[in-house]
Design a protein around this motif. Structure first.
Motif, PDB file in Angstrom:
ATOM      1  N   ALA A  68       0.828  -1.206   0.000  1.00 40.35           N
ATOM      2  CA  ALA A  68       0.000   0.000   0.000  1.00 40.35           C
ATOM      3  C   ALA A  68       0.864   1.259   0.000  1.00 40.35           C
ATOM      4  O   ALA A  68       0.563   2.240  -0.687  1.00 40.35           O
ATOM      5  CB  ALA A  68      -0.925  -0.002   1.210  1.00 40.35           C
ATOM      6  N   LYS A  69       1.961   1.237   0.776  1.00 40.00           N
ATOM      7  CA  LYS A  69       2.864   2.395   0.827  1.00 40.00           C
ATOM      8  C   LYS A  69       3.562   2.610  -0.509  1.00 40.00           C
ATOM      9  O   LYS A  69       3.703   3.745  -0.983  1.00 40.00           O
ATOM     10  CB  LYS A  69       3.889   2.220   1.943  1.00 40.00           C
ATOM     11  N   LEU A  70       4.020   1.515  -1.126  1.00 44.36           N
ATOM     12  CA  LEU A  70       4.676   1.641  -2.426  1.00 44.36           C
ATOM     13  C   LEU A  70       3.696   2.151  -3.482  1.00 44.36           C
ATOM     14  O   LEU A  70       4.068   2.943  -4.354  1.00 44.36           O
ATOM     15  CB  LEU A  70       5.249   0.280  -2.843  1.00 44.36           C
ATOM     16  N   THR A  71       2.459   1.717  -3.374  1.00 42.44           N
ATOM     17  CA  THR A  71       1.427   2.208  -4.302  1.00 42.44           C
ATOM     18  C   THR A  71       1.197   3.698  -4.104  1.00 42.44           C
ATOM     19  O   THR A  71       1.031   4.448  -5.071  1.00 42.44           O
ATOM     20  CB  THR A  71       0.111   1.447  -4.084  1.00 42.44           C
ATOM     21  N   GLN A  72       1.224   4.130  -2.852  1.00 46.35           N
ATOM     22  CA  GLN A  72       1.055   5.551  -2.554  1.00 46.35           C
ATOM     23  C   GLN A  72       2.193   6.368  -3.169  1.00 46.35           C
ATOM     24  O   GLN A  72       1.967   7.431  -3.763  1.00 46.35           O
ATOM     25  CB  GLN A  72       1.028   5.785  -1.042  1.00 46.35           C
ATOM     26  N   LEU A  73       3.431   5.858  -3.051  1.00 45.82           N
ATOM     27  CA  LEU A  73       4.574   6.568  -3.614  1.00 45.82           C
ATOM     28  C   LEU A  73       4.454   6.665  -5.131  1.00 45.82           C
ATOM     29  O   LEU A  73       4.702   7.724  -5.717  1.00 45.82           O
ATOM     30  CB  LEU A  73       5.873   5.864  -3.235  1.00 45.82           C
ATOM     31  N   ARG A  74       4.051   5.580  -5.763  1.00 50.75           N
ATOM     32  CA  ARG A  74       3.880   5.610  -7.223  1.00 50.75           C
ATOM     33  C   ARG A  74       2.817   6.641  -7.613  1.00 50.75           C
ATOM     34  O   ARG A  74       2.947   7.335  -8.623  1.00 50.75           O
ATOM     35  CB  ARG A  74       3.495   4.219  -7.732  1.00 50.75           C
ATOM     36  N   ARG A  75       1.786   6.731  -6.818  1.00 51.42           N
ATOM     37  CA  ARG A  75       0.735   7.717  -7.091  1.00 51.42           C
ATOM     38  C   ARG A  75       1.268   9.131  -6.890  1.00 51.42           C
ATOM     39  O   ARG A  75       0.961  10.037  -7.677  1.00 51.42           O
ATOM     40  CB  ARG A  75      -0.464   7.448  -6.181  1.00 51.42           C
TER      41      ARG A  75
END
Length: 203
Positions: free
Chosen positions: A34-41
């Motif tokens: 979820a955190k990595l997805t947030q960074l990509r966003r």
């Protein structure tokens, strides 16, 4: 990972290096999906964030002609490949790392050379290109010589805009300045004033 998969992964990473205007190498520990997805966003559409094995990144960097990253490739590695404005992506990564200690900036690559951690952070602290260009344009309008000093080492795009604005300013100056012939033909105020005085002396 099968050999064919490794070859494909190396080719993919090498192409990302080639297409990127800059890259930021990070180390991540304990970050959730979820955190990595947030960074990509947070990085937006002009940057991608790729988790990769160091051995594959080294081979890909070599294939792409990217040098100086070997010292950064230790521990769990993820790389941000930036196609857009490097400053904006660096800001997003620095902001995320501040809020998430599991991510740390190890360095990067831009303009044909490797960047240290401090250089990536300095890049993140710069104003965006749009703001810099607006300031440059305003400064050039007010004072051309001062504007030239604002950017000791401007990027190629800024340099082209600087030259274009300078050419425009020069062209406008030539259009408004009276020609030498016109100045010669126009009677001077001194000559006009002298004629009545000479007539008075003769009478």
């Amino acid at each position: 990972m099968a050999r064919s998969d490794k070859v494909a992964a190396v080719d993919e990473i090498a192409n990302r290096f080639r297409d990127a205007s800059a890259s930021v190498v990070t180390e991540y520990r304990g970050l959730s999906v979820a955190k990595l997805t947030q960074l990509r966003r947070d990085l937006g559409d002009d940057a991608s964030f790729r988790v990769a094995k160091n051995t594959l990144v080294k081979r890909a960097a070599e294939d792409a002609g990217v040098q100086g990253l070997d010292g950064l490739l230790a521990g769990p590695t993820a790389i941000a490949f930036i196609k857009g404005e490097p400053v904006d992506a660096a800001k997003a990564i620095k902001r995320f790392a501040k809020d998430n200690p599991g991510l740390s900036i190890k360095g990067g690559y831009m303009d044909g050379r490797a960047l240290s951690t401090s250089e990536v952070e300095q890049l993140a602290d710069l104003e965006s290109r749009e703001v810099l260009l607006a300031k440059l344009a305003g400064a050039m309008k007010a004072n051309l010589s001062k504007a030239a000093g604002l950017f000791a080492a401007p990027a190629s795009q800024v340099a082209r805009m600087t030259q274009a604005l300078a050419d425009k300013k020069a062209a406008e100056g030539e259009a408004t300045a009276p020609s030498a012939d016109a100045a010669a033909e126009a009677p001077s105020e001194t000559a006009e004033a002298a004629e009545p005085a000479e007539a008075s002396a003769e009478s």
